[in-house]
Design a protein around this motif. Structure first.
Motif, short mmCIF file in Angstrom:
data_model
loop_
_atom_site.label_atom_id
_atom_site.label_comp_id
_atom_site.label_asym_id
_atom_site.label_seq_id
_atom_site.Cartn_x
_atom_site.Cartn_y
_atom_site.Cartn_z
N HIS A 61 1.06 -1.18 0.04
CA HIS A 61 -0.02 -0.10 0.04
C HIS A 61 0.86 1.09 0.00
O HIS A 61 1.65 1.27 0.88
CB HIS A 61 -0.89 0.04 1.18
CG HIS A 61 -1.60 1.18 1.45
ND1 HIS A 61 -2.71 1.64 0.42
CD2 HIS A 61 -1.67 2.20 2.27
CE1 HIS A 61 -3.18 2.68 1.01
NE2 HIS A 61 -2.56 3.19 2.07
N GLU A 245 2.03 -4.11 11.85
CA GLU A 245 0.76 -3.89 10.87
C GLU A 245 -0.54 -4.34 11.23
O GLU A 245 -1.81 -3.87 11.37
CB GLU A 245 1.26 -4.88 9.63
CG GLU A 245 2.56 -4.59 9.05
CD GLU A 245 2.15 -4.25 7.22
OE1 GLU A 245 1.73 -5.35 7.06
OE2 GLU A 245 2.47 -3.43 6.86
N GLY A 249 -2.69 -1.49 10.87
CA GLY A 249 -3.15 -1.84 9.30
C GLY A 249 -2.13 -2.30 8.42
O GLY A 249 -0.82 -2.01 8.77
N PRO A 250 -2.73 -2.95 7.24
CA PRO A 250 -1.76 -3.53 6.29
C PRO A 250 -0.96 -2.11 5.56
O PRO A 250 -1.59 -1.14 5.39
CB PRO A 250 -2.46 -3.88 5.29
CG PRO A 250 -3.64 -4.34 6.02
CD PRO A 250 -3.91 -3.45 7.25
N ARG A 252 1.56 -0.42 7.02
CA ARG A 252 2.12 0.59 7.91
C ARG A 252 3.58 0.27 7.96
O ARG A 252 4.31 1.41 8.14
CB ARG A 252 1.36 0.38 9.30
CG ARG A 252 2.00 1.18 10.54
CD ARG A 252 1.64 2.57 10.05
NE ARG A 252 2.43 3.77 11.06
CZ ARG A 252 3.34 4.07 10.73
NH1 ARG A 252 4.24 3.77 9.89
NH2 ARG A 252 3.99 5.05 11.83
#
Length: 466
Positions: A61, A245, A249-250, A252
């Motif tokens: 991301h 993470e 959250g994913p 990070r």
């Protein structure tokens, strides 16, 4: 011929051509060093190939995609291993990044042409001025502790930066057989000790408070550290990244800098262990490094350069003491400090050649190979079985492309030797591009801010002597 015998034959041929071209001469060029640039390119190719199949779920991301996206794996050469700018420039041209551990190494990396975004700044004692410069340039920075993180936060509050910023973890996984090369012991000076009480929670808070903190870094050690120990250290760092993470959250944690440290075989010319073997250990111990899609930085140094360089020096005198032959050469502590001061941890091979560069094949005789420095311990080898050396012979010291002649020790004001690159042309001819000129011992006083003393012509009278 095997790869091992091919390596020895290539070294002999290079040496013979260096003598023929006058790069080694018993009167003028008593000591010289050589970096096999063809070998460097092949080793870098092996590194890229070993990590080429890195798995994962594609870009993380915020990491972007397409031709301008950052590399999935950045191999940053550890400049401390060989900080000569022409060598660094060669590595930059081969697609490497550069890991630096001082302002001087950073300056050399920039001079060699590494883009700032491919430079990683690791050091345990970064000053505020050094951090401000690195962050202004956009160089990646790995903070070594909580106080440094706060210093970075203060700088970024006044001036945002494009730098990617991580924190070094001491995963406290243990040490190898060389204490000085083991950086993941319980009391190591490097990084944040991950298992000390309260540190894990404090690190999680740091990620909560600092959105610019997006990387995790670890380095378990180098020579003397087994591959499984190194891989288990990486696994601890990946576990921590996964924990961050899970909390935030994913995406990070953008990536994990796994350090370098692949050990080198100094016993013979076999290249072992290989980078592919290490990747196998990483897959076994740290599978999430591959599965979670983290970007990866490596920081290999010795394993890229050591076996692609060698020293050659003339034997000036021979003698016998206590029944043992001694060959006094022009290579010693000034180009092999680790071996002289730590011979058990850093033994080096010695090869005997005649004055033309041809390998001597006489009956082995146990002898000492001594250097030129004025202390008794300046020995490259003790009680080593070699064909008996004579004045005018050449000794070759393989596996010295990293941490030896590139980082000289100026004991006795011994000058730095010339360093020559080596390239073999398609027609078989050998070229020796100059990497570093030899220092003139008569010019060393200029470093002290005084003039160069005049040289007396040969045969001139010495004042006060009739």
């Amino acid at each position: 011929m095997t790869a091992v015998t091919l390596a020895a034959a290539r070294r002999e041929r290079i040496l013979q051509e260096a003598v023929r071209q006058g790069l080694l001469d018993p009167e003028q060029s008593l000591l010289a060093a050589f970096v096999d640039l063809d070998g460097v390119a092949a080793t870098v190719g092996a590194l890229h190939e070993a990590f080429a199949g890195l798995g994962g779920d594609g870009p993380r991301h915020g990491a972007g995609s397409g031709p301008s996206a950052p590399p999935r794996v950045l191999h940053a050469f550890a400049a401390k291993a060989n900080c000569l700018v022409p060598v660094l420039r060669e590595l930059a041209g081969l697609g490497m990044g550069c890991e630096v551990a001082s302002a001087g190494e950073l300056a050399r990396a920039l001079a060699a042409g590494f883009p700032a975004e491919r430079i990683v700044f690791d050091a345990p004692a970064k000053t505020r001025a050094e951090l401000e410069r690195a962050l202004a340039l956009g160089v990646a920075v790995n903070a070594d502790g909580f106080q440094e993180l706060e210093r970075i936060a203060d700088i970024l509050a006044r001036r945002p930066s494009a730098s990617r910023i991580g924190v070094r973890l001491n995963c406290q996984i243990g040490g190898g057989r060389i204490a000085a090369m083991s950086t993941a012991t319980s009391t190591s000076k490097f990084g944040v000790p991950l298992t000390d009480p309260g540190n894990r929670e404090r690190l999680i808070r740091a990620f909560a408070e600092h959105p610019w903190l997006t990387w995790v870094h670890t380095h378990t050690g180098s020579q003397g550290c087994p591959l499984d120990l190194m891989a288990r250290g990486v696994a601890r760092a990946v576990e921590f990244a996964d924990e961050v993470e899970a909390a935030f959250g994913p995406g990070r944690v953008e990536g994990v800098d796994i350090g370098g440290g692949l050990p080198v075989n100094f016993a013979d010319d076999e290249v072992t262990p290989g980078f592919a073997t290490y990747v196998e250990q990483l897959r076994a111990h740290a599978p999430n490094l591959f599965r979670r899609g983290y970007r990866v930085v490596t920081e290999f140094g010795r394993s890229l350069l050591a076996k692609n360089g060698f020293l050659a020096a003339y034997v000036e005198y021979t003698k016998t003491a206590g029944g043992r032959p001694i060959a006094v050469t022009h290579a010693g502590v000034q180009v092999a400090a680790r071996t002289v001061f730590g011979p058990d941890a850093w033994p080096l091979r010695i090869e005997a050649h005649d004055g033309y560069g041809t390998v001597r094949r006489g009956r082995p005789v146990r002898q000492d190979v001594a250097g030129p420095a004025c202390f008794a311990g300046d020995l490259l080898a003790r009680d080593r079985a070699l064909p008996l050396l004579h004045p005018g012979d050449l000794v070759v010291v393989p596996d010295t492309g990293a941490y030896y002649f590139s980082t000289p020790f100026h004991y006795n004001s011994l000058p730095e030797p010339a360093v020559h690159g080596v390239r073999v042309r398609a027609d078989g001819g050998i070229e020796f591009p100059l990497i570093r000129p030899a220092q003139d011992p008569w010019g060393l006083s200029a470093r002290d801010g005084v003039g160069v003393p005049p040289r007396e012509p040969a045969g001139a009278p010495v004042p006060g002597v009739r």
